[in-house]
Design a protein around this motif. Structure first.
Motif, mmCIF file in Angstrom:
data_model
loop_
_atom_site.group_PDB
_atom_site.id
_atom_site.type_symbol
_atom_site.label_atom_id
_atom_site.label_comp_id
_atom_site.label_asym_id
_atom_site.label_seq_id
_atom_site.Cartn_x
_atom_site.Cartn_y
_atom_site.Cartn_z
ATOM 1 N N TRP A 178 8.183 -4.954 2.890
ATOM 2 C CA TRP A 178 6.862 -4.324 2.965
ATOM 3 C C TRP A 178 6.111 -4.786 4.217
ATOM 4 O O TRP A 178 5.504 -3.985 4.917
ATOM 5 N N PHE A 182 5.633 -1.638 6.885
ATOM 6 C CA PHE A 182 4.292 -1.067 6.952
ATOM 7 C C PHE A 182 3.369 -1.831 7.904
ATOM 8 O O PHE A 182 2.161 -1.608 7.908
ATOM 9 N N TYR A 206 5.235 0.855 -5.573
ATOM 10 C CA TYR A 206 4.898 0.539 -4.184
ATOM 11 C C TYR A 206 6.172 0.674 -3.371
ATOM 12 O O TYR A 206 7.134 -0.057 -3.579
ATOM 13 N N ASP A 207 6.185 1.653 -2.483
ATOM 14 C CA ASP A 207 7.362 1.931 -1.653
ATOM 15 C C ASP A 207 8.615 2.135 -2.514
ATOM 16 O O ASP A 207 9.691 1.646 -2.201
ATOM 17 N N THR A 220 1.227 2.590 -2.310
ATOM 18 C CA THR A 220 1.754 2.366 -0.971
ATOM 19 C C THR A 220 0.720 2.683 0.106
ATOM 20 O O THR A 220 0.654 2.016 1.141
ATOM 21 N N GLU A 221 -0.097 3.707 -0.118
ATOM 22 C CA GLU A 221 -1.102 4.116 0.868
ATOM 23 C C GLU A 221 -2.520 3.953 0.328
ATOM 24 O O GLU A 221 -3.435 4.682 0.703
ATOM 25 N N SER A 269 -2.680 -1.766 2.896
ATOM 26 C CA SER A 269 -1.535 -0.901 2.581
ATOM 27 C C SER A 269 -1.863 0.549 2.957
ATOM 28 O O SER A 269 -2.543 1.258 2.222
ATOM 29 N N GLY A 271 0.731 2.662 4.200
ATOM 30 C CA GLY A 271 1.978 3.386 4.329
ATOM 31 C C GLY A 271 2.560 3.310 5.727
ATOM 32 O O GLY A 271 2.419 2.304 6.432
ATOM 33 N N GLU A 272 3.212 4.387 6.128
ATOM 34 C CA GLU A 272 3.895 4.407 7.415
ATOM 35 C C GLU A 272 2.921 4.349 8.587
ATOM 36 O O GLU A 272 3.317 4.053 9.715
#
Length: 276
Positions: A178, A182, A206-207, A220-221, A269, A271-272
């Protein structure tokens, strides 16, 4: 009068003749024996439970002193814990694993109510639907195939349930991933580790790690919502006060410092898009 009815009447007459000549009727003799044996089993179980309870001694802290059949408990229960992951007894492992297949919210009712209820109804109706006198396994291919498939399915599900990895265990190993994937800031690591072991992954994902339960969202986001550190802390302390109707339990027992660490992680957090 149909041929099937004639056969059943002939079988019933033969059965009565065999009972009078060679044995005793199922009712009341066999039923009485079954009742007595069931009573004996219950008395033995109750007796063993009493021996287990009254020979062990409770202590003010830590595990109890062992009695003839072991300790009462390994440690005092903490009703406020948020890190304990409950698991059923081994004979419910097959149903436990079904919940991992049929996940909340759309299909969980199939795993918890639908499939067990259907199987129970079939088991109850089977003696009334199949009233043939033939009992040799090789002459009952459908029944035997169903029996074998059911036994194998329950065996596989029981094994999978017994060896299933808890979400928290998987999450601990994913923290480094993670952080890198991220681009999370260094001050989010402690919160990520807390997130992995505090029971969050029992309901959230989460992910891709964790279990989506009770409609809990993927986090995740979470940082993209820009709710702020204080909002996250307030929500962790009393979820239902911030989000009315939320089934999420309070994590206030983790303490103010740990709640802030979790809040930093959640806000980072994104995400990408990266959290750095």
């Amino acid at each position: 009068m149909s041929r099937v009815t004639d056969e059943r009447r002939a079988y019933q007459a033969q059965y009565k003749e065999d009972v009078e000549r060679r044995g005793k009727a199922f009712f009341p003799y066999a039923m009485f024996h079954d009742t007595v044996m069931s009573l004996v089993v219950v008395v033995v179980i109750v007796g063993l439970a009493c021996v287990w309870y009254f020979t062990a001694e409770e202590t003010t802290e830590g595990p109890s002193k062992p009695g003839w059949l072991g300790v009462l408990y390994e440690g005092e229960a903490d009703p406020g814990t948020t890190s304990f992951t409950p698991r059923p007894d081994w004979y419910f492992y097959f149903l436990f694993y079904l919940l991992r297949i049929f996940k909340w919210p759309d299909t969980v009712v199939l795993g918890t109510v639908g499939i067990p209820t259907i199987l129970l109804i079939i088991a109850l109706l089977l003696p009334f639907l199949d009233r043939r006198s033939e009992r040799h396994p090789l002459r009952r291919p459908v029944a035997m195939v169903v029996l074998i498939v059911t036994a194998i399915s329950m065996g596989v599900l029981t094994y999978k349930g017994a060896t299933a990895e808890e979400a928290s265990s998987a999450g601990v190993r994913q923290v480094d991933t993670w952080m890198q994937k991220f681009n999370l800031p260094a001050n989010a690591r402690e919160g990520a580790e807390l997130f992995a072991v505090s029971g969050c992954l029992n309901c959230h994902t989460y992910d891709g790690t964790g279990a989506s339960s009770f409609g809990a969202p993927d986090l995740t986001e979470e940082g993209n919502r820009n709710r702020g550190i204080q909002w996250q802390i307030d929500h962790l302390e009393n979820p239902s006060a911030i989000t009315p109707g939320s089934p999420m339990p309070s994590f206030a027992g983790l303490g103010a410092e740990n709640l802030r660490k979790l809040a930093i992680f959640l806000e980072a957090s994104k995400g990408e898009s990266g959290g750095g």
